[in-house]
Write a protein that holds these residues in place. Structure first.
Motif, PDB file in Angstrom:
ATOM      1  N   THR A  17      23.888  12.404  -6.068  1.00 14.98           N
ATOM      2  CA  THR A  17      23.993  10.958  -5.845  1.00 14.98           C
ATOM      3  C   THR A  17      22.832  10.184  -6.447  1.00 14.98           C
ATOM      4  O   THR A  17      23.014   9.152  -7.069  1.00 14.98           O
ATOM      5  N   PRO A  20      21.104   6.006  -3.502  1.00 11.38           N
ATOM      6  CA  PRO A  20      22.325   5.223  -3.274  1.00 11.38           C
ATOM      7  C   PRO A  20      22.050   3.726  -3.173  1.00 11.38           C
ATOM      8  O   PRO A  20      21.109   3.295  -2.509  1.00 11.38           O
ATOM      9  N   SER A 177      24.560  14.175  -1.332  1.00 11.70           N
ATOM     10  CA  SER A 177      23.952  12.873  -1.034  1.00 11.70           C
ATOM     11  C   SER A 177      22.488  12.762  -1.455  1.00 11.70           C
ATOM     12  O   SER A 177      21.821  11.793  -1.117  1.00 11.70           O
ATOM     13  N   HIS A 178      21.968  13.781  -2.164  1.00 12.91           N
ATOM     14  CA  HIS A 178      20.586  13.721  -2.642  1.00 12.91           C
ATOM     15  C   HIS A 178      20.532  13.994  -4.147  1.00 12.91           C
ATOM     16  O   HIS A 178      21.573  14.094  -4.801  1.00 12.91           O
ATOM     17  N   ASP A 185      23.146  19.434   3.225  1.00  7.70           N
ATOM     18  CA  ASP A 185      23.979  18.582   2.388  1.00  7.70           C
ATOM     19  C   ASP A 185      25.214  19.337   1.904  1.00  7.70           C
ATOM     20  O   ASP A 185      26.337  18.822   1.935  1.00  7.70           O
ATOM     21  N   PRO A 272      22.397   5.410   3.926  1.00 11.71           N
ATOM     22  CA  PRO A 272      22.101   6.638   3.175  1.00 11.71           C
ATOM     23  C   PRO A 272      20.752   6.580   2.468  1.00 11.71           C
ATOM     24  O   PRO A 272      20.113   7.611   2.273  1.00 11.71           O
ATOM     25  N   VAL A 276      17.766   9.491   2.226  1.00 11.67           N
ATOM     26  CA  VAL A 276      17.270   9.952   0.924  1.00 11.67           C
ATOM     27  C   VAL A 276      15.758   9.762   0.836  1.00 11.67           C
ATOM     28  O   VAL A 276      15.028  10.659   0.377  1.00 11.67           O
TER      29      VAL A 276
END
Length: 315
Positions: A17, A20, A177-178, A185, A272, A276
């Motif tokens: 990602t 975000p 998501s990282h 994750d 999010p 992060v």
């Protein structure tokens, strides 16, 4: 429709990602990240060079510090490739094999950070509570065995988690998501029973993440008791001063770790971006801050760095 289903059931790659909501600013965000990575690599390499070249630093305390610097370098280099290629070139794809390799090294070096700090607390305990036996207890052979035990311990606790995760089907999504591959994750993308993985992760937290800080606290309780028995205030201050760098390094590791755990548990609905940022602080704070802490607080390291750079200027 069937093509999409086949892709999700057969994940040969994952999608990272990044940051975000700030995708358009990735090139600007790369500047502080690049600075932090540079500080970490230069700082830890300098610490290792100074300890290797200065024979006066070939002592147990500095040998443990060199282990910490090596661990910090490993932690930095584990995340650097995917983070910087995403921020600089917007390369989001990471192959299935590369993601699991990053997962392995990232978690191994994270656990090693905690293990080395535990070993350093033992070093401080022996130095202050049993100073007359310090060199006879912490010989080079013993330090080598401790280093080997740390490596074996961390590899052996991460490998089962790796194999347990790799056997599961990933069919919910490719999206992580990282900017790197973390267990918590990746496990969200699994569409099978993950109870064994969850129990193993829970046992791992109990046996390492909770046990290490408890043993560090126990070592400092014993150090404090020993120091308070010393009559001279100057000797007490000297003993406490010898522990300050290690205490600061422990706080730099465990405060962000607690922050990440609290965020995941009690702030699941937070942006999010918050998750992060917390994850990046947890992974970048120790490698960046440890060389600075030990350079500022340890006179011998400071002198070694000055000597190293003065030699470089002469050449």
């Amino acid at each position: 429709m069937s093509q999409v289903t086949n892709n999700t059931q057969d994940p040969f790659y994952f999608i990272l990602t990044g940051i975000p909501g700030l995708e358009s600013s990735h090139i600007w965000i790369s500047i502080p990240f690049c600075c932090l990575y540079t500080i970490s690599i230069v700082g830890n390499t300098t610490i290792l060079t100074v300890i290797r070249t200065e024979t006066s630093l070939h002592q147990p305390m500095y040998l443990f510090l060199s282990m910490l610097a090596l661990t910090d370098l490993g932690l930095t280099l584990s995340t650097l490739p995917t983070v910087m290629q995403l921020l600089w070139f917007n390369i989001r794809k990471i192959s299935f094999e590369a993601c699991f390799a990053q997962f392995f090294f990232l978690h191994v070096f994270s656990f090693m950070e905690s293990s080395v700090l535990l070993a350093m607390s033992f070093d401080r305990y022996v130095a202050i509570c049993r100073p007359l036996h310090y060199t006879s207890i912490l010989t080079n052979e013993v330090i080598g065995k401790i280093g080997l035990a740390i490596i074996c311990r961390c590899v052996l606790v991460v490998l089962p988690g790796l194999f347990l995760l790799k056997r599961l089907p990933f069919c919910r999504s490719h999206l992580l998501s990282h900017s790197y591959c973390l267990h918590q994750d990746m496990i969200r993308l699994v569409c099978a029973d993950i109870r064994v993985n969850s129990w193993y992760a829970f046992a791992l937290i109990l046996l390492t993440i909770l046990m290490d800080p408890l043993l560090i606290v126990l070592s400092y309780v014993m150090i404090l008791r020993s120091v308070l028995l010393v009559a001279s205030m100057a000797e007490r201050l000297h003993a406490f001063n010898n522990c300050l760098s290690h205490i600061a390094a422990v706080l730099v590791l465990y405060v962000p770790m607690v922050g990440v755990s609290m965020t995941h548990r009690f702030a699941k609905h937070a942006s999010p971006l918050v998750h992060v940022i917390m994850a990046n602080i947890y992974l970048l704070a120790p490698p960046v801050m440890n060389p600075i802490i030990y350079s500022v607080k340890t006179k011998q390291i400071r002198q070694g760095i000055l000597h190293l750079f003065s030699q470089g200027n002469m050449h």
